[in-house]
Design an enzyme around this catalytic site. Sequence first.
Site, short mmCIF file in Angstrom:
data_model
loop_
_atom_site.label_atom_id
_atom_site.label_comp_id
_atom_site.label_asym_id
_atom_site.label_seq_id
_atom_site.Cartn_x
_atom_site.Cartn_y
_atom_site.Cartn_z
CD GLU A 109 -2.59 -1.08 2.65
OE1 GLU A 109 -2.82 -0.03 3.27
OE2 GLU A 109 -2.89 -2.21 3.06
CB CYS A 122 2.43 7.14 3.55
SG CYS A 122 2.66 5.89 4.80
CB CYS A 129 5.30 -5.96 9.44
SG CYS A 129 6.39 -5.20 10.66
CB CYS A 133 2.90 -3.22 16.53
SG CYS A 133 4.62 -2.70 16.55
CB CYS A 136 0.28 -2.55 13.45
SG CYS A 136 0.80 -2.15 11.78
CB CYS A 350 -0.37 1.00 8.98
SG CYS A 350 1.31 0.82 8.69
N1 SAH Z 1 7.41 -0.19 11.19
C1 SAH Z 1 7.52 1.22 11.29
C2 SAH Z 1 6.71 1.99 10.27
C3 SAH Z 1 5.35 1.53 9.93
S1 SAH Z 1 3.91 2.07 10.76
C4 SAH Z 1 7.18 1.69 12.68
O1 SAH Z 1 6.74 0.88 13.48
O2 SAH Z 1 7.42 2.84 13.01
C5 SAH Z 1 3.89 3.80 10.90
C6 SAH Z 1 3.29 4.26 12.23
O3 SAH Z 1 1.90 3.94 12.33
C7 SAH Z 1 3.97 3.63 13.43
O4 SAH Z 1 4.15 4.60 14.42
C8 SAH Z 1 2.93 2.61 13.86
O5 SAH Z 1 3.11 2.21 15.19
C9 SAH Z 1 1.64 3.35 13.59
N2 SAH Z 1 0.45 2.51 13.50
C10 SAH Z 1 0.32 1.25 13.06
N3 SAH Z 1 -0.96 0.83 13.16
C11 SAH Z 1 -1.66 1.84 13.66
C12 SAH Z 1 -3.03 2.04 14.01
N4 SAH Z 1 -3.93 1.06 13.86
N5 SAH Z 1 -3.38 3.24 14.50
C13 SAH Z 1 -2.48 4.23 14.67
N6 SAH Z 1 -1.19 4.12 14.37
C14 SAH Z 1 -0.77 2.94 13.87
#
Ligand code: SAH
Length: 373
Positions: A109, A122, A129, A133, A136, A350
Amino acid sequence: MQNEKKGNVKVSDLLTSQSKVNLKDLSYSQLEELVLSLGEKKFRAKQIFEWLHKGVESFDEMTNISLSFRQKLNQKTYISVAEIEEKYESKIDETKKYLLRLQDGNMVESVVMYYKHGITICISCQVGCRMGCKFCASTIGGLVRNLTAGEILDQVIFVQKDIGERISNIVMMGIGEPMDNFDNVITFLNNVNHPFGLNIGYRHISVSTCGVVPNISRLMDVDIPITLSVSLHSPNNEARSKIMPVNNKYPVDELIDICREYIKKTGRRISFEYALIEGVSDLDSLAKELSVLLKGMLCHVNLIPVNSVKERDFKKPSKERIERFRRILEKNGINATVRRELGSDINASCGQLRRNKINENKRGDLNDNSSII
Ligand code: SAH
């Protein structure tokens, strides 16, 4: 070129290899080497590099390159293409979200956002991944594979071609963990910054990491002046490990230490991402703890109201709670802003679009090697 990293590919090996190489996976100096070893003059590299960044899809479009050289290139190399599988346009703002199909059928994406200061894309750096997390969507099926440098770049090239306007800013905040695909990300950054390519200034590029400490250290040594964003999301190990498994390997104190070192060495401000999740990360006590943790650091806190993901049970706090959290930080001298939500009507968070597509297709093309722990 200064700071250019050679990557792992040896040009001499490429020429003897059975499989063709994606020209956009090469650094500029590797492309020059390739051109020379095919018996052509060095300046041809500049012409090819320029064509690649204009988004040509075949060698025939390279009209200032002789037919015989194009044929030689075609024997050893290929030009990758990212095809637009789906495209959504927000009715609320101008945000556009792309689901792009890679050559092997995997999808990633990219999101385009329109700001006063220019157009930001972006982009993703991996298919899936493995960081795990909990909030995510990108990590749900684990990591399928890394994107190559060329595939990361293709998102910028083909989306820019589609919108017909210059993209001026890049954030690596799409699917994947940039510090888990280090070499390809560095080659990509060098190429996208190159004056003969898209020429996007490093200061217009942000790279976001969940905190893979050793590679933050490597990034510091490569010394390219991008903005580093660190996904912190909690100020202590207990709270952070609950939502970010990476914290079991690289705990908060190690992460903050490397951030302090990064700031000292580069003189650049770090942006800390902090997802506000109702009842989990939005507590007053955590805001106070966060203020203590970051006190005196050259940094900014970006508060992100969590986007709820179908497969996950996390809720966005109320506007009042978000503002209260921000004010506690401010009162304690920490610079913080709440991220404006763009494209909320088009699943712009994301990995959600790819998840939807996978659920729809039930393709089962994912490995489950999700967490790094
Ligand atoms: N792997 C990297 C970049 C990808 S995600 C990282 O972890 O930083 C980019 C940002 O979006 C990160 O801060 C991630 O924690 C956040 N993110 C992911 N899923 C999310 C969600 N459902 N709501 C808000 N932020 C989210």
